[in-house]
Design a protein around this motif. Structure first.
Motif, short mmCIF file in Angstrom:
data_model
loop_
_atom_site.label_atom_id
_atom_site.label_comp_id
_atom_site.label_asym_id
_atom_site.label_seq_id
_atom_site.Cartn_x
_atom_site.Cartn_y
_atom_site.Cartn_z
N LEU A 1 0.25 -8.09 -4.69
CA LEU A 1 1.07 -9.28 -4.40
C LEU A 1 1.79 -9.18 -3.06
CD1 LEU A 1 2.48 -10.29 -7.88
CD2 LEU A 1 0.64 -11.32 -6.57
N ALA A 2 2.07 -7.96 -2.61
CA ALA A 2 2.64 -7.79 -1.27
C ALA A 2 1.68 -8.36 -0.24
CB ALA A 2 2.91 -6.31 -0.98
N GLU A 3 0.38 -8.10 -0.43
CA GLU A 3 -0.62 -8.62 0.51
C GLU A 3 -0.72 -10.14 0.44
OE1 GLU A 3 -1.60 -6.60 2.70
OE2 GLU A 3 -0.79 -4.86 1.66
N VAL A 4 -0.71 -10.68 -0.78
CA VAL A 4 -0.78 -12.13 -0.95
C VAL A 4 0.42 -12.81 -0.25
CG1 VAL A 4 -0.64 -14.02 -2.62
CG2 VAL A 4 -2.09 -12.03 -3.11
N VAL B 1 4.29 1.36 0.50
CA VAL B 1 3.71 1.06 1.81
C VAL B 1 2.73 -0.09 1.60
CG1 VAL B 1 2.08 1.92 3.55
CG2 VAL B 1 3.92 3.41 2.77
N ASP B 2 2.86 -1.17 2.39
CA ASP B 2 1.85 -2.24 2.30
C ASP B 2 0.84 -2.06 3.44
OD1 ASP B 2 3.06 -3.22 4.58
OD2 ASP B 2 3.97 -4.96 3.61
N SER B 3 -0.10 -3.01 3.60
CA SER B 3 -1.14 -2.79 4.60
C SER B 3 -0.57 -2.81 6.02
CB SER B 3 -2.27 -3.81 4.44
OG SER B 3 -1.81 -5.10 4.80
N SER B 4 0.54 -3.52 6.23
CA SER B 4 1.19 -3.49 7.55
C SER B 4 1.77 -2.10 7.83
CB SER B 4 2.31 -4.52 7.63
OG SER B 4 1.81 -5.81 7.43
N GLY B 5 2.35 -1.50 6.79
CA GLY B 5 2.89 -0.15 6.93
C GLY B 5 1.79 0.86 7.15
N ARG C 1 10.81 2.00 1.98
CA ARG C 1 9.62 1.18 2.21
C ARG C 1 9.20 1.16 3.67
NH1 ARG C 1 9.40 -2.39 -2.39
NH2 ARG C 1 7.94 -3.81 -1.38
N ILE C 2 7.89 1.21 3.88
CA ILE C 2 7.32 0.90 5.21
C ILE C 2 6.45 -0.32 4.97
CG2 ILE C 2 6.07 1.75 7.22
CD1 ILE C 2 6.50 4.60 6.20
N ASP C 3 7.01 -1.50 5.24
CA ASP C 3 6.28 -2.74 4.92
C ASP C 3 6.31 -3.68 6.12
OD1 ASP C 3 8.83 -3.82 4.90
OD2 ASP C 3 8.95 -4.00 2.73
#
Lengths: 112, 155
Positions: free
Chosen positions: B50-53, A54-58, A20-22
């Motif tokens: 949900l990661a964003e939430v 990957v989330d938006s931070s990643g 993960r890159i989060d």
């Protein structure tokens, strides 16, 4: 943040050995990218084959890593897994990077 | 671990407002969805939203206030039925500015490389992937209700 890098055909391939890159590792990822991409020349290929999320931070950290490079150096992405590909496509950030099926596809194109 | 003949149709979890807790919560929720037969593409889409939430709760709701019960600073309830997933996320942090949901417009990409966006994608992703969003604030509790069309997300 476990990254490894190796030179290949004038480029630097950086492999992310993490799932993960989060948000919890975004800063460490950026720091590690700087250390591995260094101040050399040549394009950088980020191998994301082991990264499943990957989330938006990643995503922001990957964009930030590209901005850190000299403008003459491009950041390529390789081996996007399905959920990672989805984040890039939904945010349309896939248009910012050159995306390759895998690092071999990049090297074949670079050699050709 | 308790084995069910049929996977449970509801999920509930709570945790501290930390990035590490968000990771664990997302992992548990995805496992529950997956074990319930939700296609991987839909599991991924729900996890992305949900990661964003949850990251928003950690980074914004609790940016300046401390949770009154740190161990359960954020709670997630989810229920799956007929190809639809309903999720409620609650916290006791700072309310959303103006008590309204952000528009979630995609940041501009036709800019110089040095100006490319490194953030601002969160609410866009949440809105894009959910079919219904509702925010409410009552008695110090922020509550976000989200609805997902799992069949559509699986396509």
């Amino acid at each position: 943040m476990n990254l490894t890098s190796s030179p290949a055909n004038g480029a630097t391939i950086i492999t992310v050995n993490e799932a993960r890159i989060d948000a919890s590792v975004a800063i460490q990822f950026k720091d590690a990218m700087r250390a591995h991409a260094g101040c050399g020349d040549g394009d950088v290929v980020l191998d994301l084959g082991q990264v499943t999320f990957v989330d938006s931070s990643g995503l922001g950290a990957i964009v930030g890593s590209m901005k850190y490079l000299d403008t003459s150096r491009r950041l390529h992405l390789a081996a996007l897994t399905p959920d990672v590909d989805k984040v890039f496509r939904l945010t349309r950030m896939d248009s910012i990077f050159e995306i390759h099926d895998d690092t071999r596809a990049f090297l074949a194109r670079a050699a050709g | 671990m308790v084995m069910h003949d049929r996977p449970p149709t509801t999920f509930a979890a709570s945790g501290p407002a930390t990035a590490a807790a968000v990771r664990d919560l997302l992992r548990d929720l995805r496992l529950w969805l997956s074990q319930g037969g939700t296609p991987e593409a839909a599991c991924g889409a729900v996890e992305i939203a949900l990661a964003e939430v949850l990251n928003n709760v950690v980074e914004h709701s609790y940016a300046t206030v401390s949770p009154r019960d740190p161990a359960s600073a954020l709670t997630v309830h989810a229920a799956r039925a007929n190809g639809q997933l309903d999720v409620h996320v609650c916290d006791h942090g700072t309310p959303l500015p103006g008590l309204t949901l952000p528009e979630g417009r995609l940041p501009a990409r036709d800019v110089a490389r040095g100006d490319l966006p490194e953030g601002g994608f969160g609410w866009f992703l949440i809105r894009k992937l959910s079919t219904r969003l509702c925010y409410s604030q009552f008695d110090g509790e922020n509550r976000l209700d989200l609805c997902f069309d799992l069949d559509q997300l699986a396509r």
